[in-house]
Scaffold this active site. Sequence first.
Site, short mmCIF file in Angstrom:
data_model
loop_
_atom_site.label_atom_id
_atom_site.label_comp_id
_atom_site.label_asym_id
_atom_site.label_seq_id
_atom_site.Cartn_x
_atom_site.Cartn_y
_atom_site.Cartn_z
N ARG A 1 -4.26 -2.74 -9.92
CA ARG A 1 -4.94 -3.54 -10.95
C ARG A 1 -4.37 -3.25 -12.34
NH1 ARG A 1 -8.94 -2.61 -7.22
NH2 ARG A 1 -9.57 -0.63 -8.14
N HIS B 1 0.83 -1.21 0.00
CA HIS B 1 0.00 0.00 0.00
C HIS B 1 0.87 1.27 0.00
CE1 HIS B 1 -4.31 -0.29 -0.10
NE2 HIS B 1 -4.45 0.87 0.52
N ASN C 1 -3.38 -19.00 8.58
CA ASN C 1 -3.17 -19.41 7.18
C ASN C 1 -1.70 -19.39 6.77
OD1 ASN C 1 -5.80 -20.11 6.31
ND2 ASN C 1 -6.36 -17.94 6.19
N GLY D 1 -5.23 5.54 -4.29
CA GLY D 1 -4.85 5.16 -5.65
C GLY D 1 -4.15 3.82 -5.74
N ASN D 2 -4.01 3.10 -4.61
CA ASN D 2 -3.33 1.80 -4.62
C ASN D 2 -4.10 0.76 -5.43
OD1 ASN D 2 -1.08 2.24 -2.48
ND2 ASN D 2 -2.94 3.00 -1.50
N TYR E 1 -12.01 -9.25 -2.15
CA TYR E 1 -11.46 -8.72 -0.90
C TYR E 1 -11.27 -9.81 0.15
CZ TYR E 1 -11.82 -3.92 -2.50
OH TYR E 1 -11.63 -2.75 -3.20
N ARG F 1 -6.32 1.21 -7.93
CA ARG F 1 -6.30 1.49 -9.38
C ARG F 1 -4.93 1.21 -9.98
NH1 ARG F 1 -8.64 7.38 -8.96
NH2 ARG F 1 -8.04 7.03 -6.79
#
Length: 409
Positions: A244, A233, A286, A238-239, A275, A241
């Site tokens: 991706r 991050h 996990n 804007g992370n 998400y 957009r």
Amino acid sequence: MKYEKLSKLYYKLDSSYKDEVEKRKCGYGSYLTSLKILGFKKGNVTDDLFELFYVNTHDLMMLHSEVLLNSAKVSSLISQLPPFVVDSYFKKLIVNEAQSSNEIEGVRSTKKELKEALSELEKASPKNKRFVGLMKTYSYIDRIKPFDNVEDFRKLYDELVSDEIESDDTLDGELFRKGYVEINNGNVTTHIGLSSEEKIVEALGSLVHYLSDISHPELYRYMVAHYYYEYIHPFYDGNGRTGRLIVGSYLSRYLEKYSAITFSYAVNKDKSKYYKSLEEIAFPLNRGDMTFYLISVLELLSDGQAGVIEDLELSLIKLERIEAYFKKDIWKDHNNESIMLNLMVSLSVFFKEGATLSLQDLMEISNKSRHIVNKAMDYLVDEGYVEVIRKKPKTYRLCDECLETILGS
């Protein structure tokens, strides 16, 4: 044995849980990434440090094959399109993708705004710069160079979203943010980004190294990189957009740009799945296992491809009807007129119903002179196929019932 999430097996296996973790990390189908994350539980970062890994399970391999087969089918269908509609079809996908990406991030935009931004790209000095950077980057997604250094992430941010960032989220570091940032779903904090610019730079350096690690299959590697970027991050806003688009740029070279451009669109249709898959990785039980995340994002990617395939197949059926219509005797002595009308009808099918074309557009697409295009369009206007909607520059649109008549013939 069925491959289950470690967080579930913790309660089933008791003392053998640690053995299962080691078996997964050291098995023949296991891939260790060298990328490290801190655990996250109940809204807080924990002291646990995990190396991200995944196991190439049967389900994951099947999805990998499915995505590759879908990509081949998309390429085959695109090759059947008339050359003059290929660019317009891609623009339609870009608008859908950009709108979906904005919706995911809560950025207000309309498809009309995005189409206008797309048209502004062709101008030397765009009047309205909003979303122009976004549309420019999507338009050239397959030309974005691999990320070879940490500075490349900042360059993409500046080109893509910096103009859309609120003043409160302006960057305060040398390249990235210096302060605290978290993701909140409205009820609880679901992620906290790395705590300093120094750590951000170090982690992005590791990400750059991993992106070039050929020991990991490309499709898996790019999706792992997508997660790790979101984990870091690096910006206040804007992370999503930029993240991706980064994965899209790599997918466009490995697959093709049509599959790559659908990722945000597919995510937007099932945001909860996306998400949830991101958030579960850092849950301490996990242990950094990314297998289920990879399954989820490849399912989303495959769903996006399926949507493109369905759309193309339907459009090609319409194209057959259009071609049959222009073989009718009424067009025997009107070759230029049929070419112009065919252009307008096809663009309405593959780009946008009610699409408008200027005289100059028609000249460029058809490669015919102004005199020929003018004469052909005058005939089509007189016969009621098209209408003039603007005189300067002269611009045309199909009459309302024309497309329906042609496709239904």
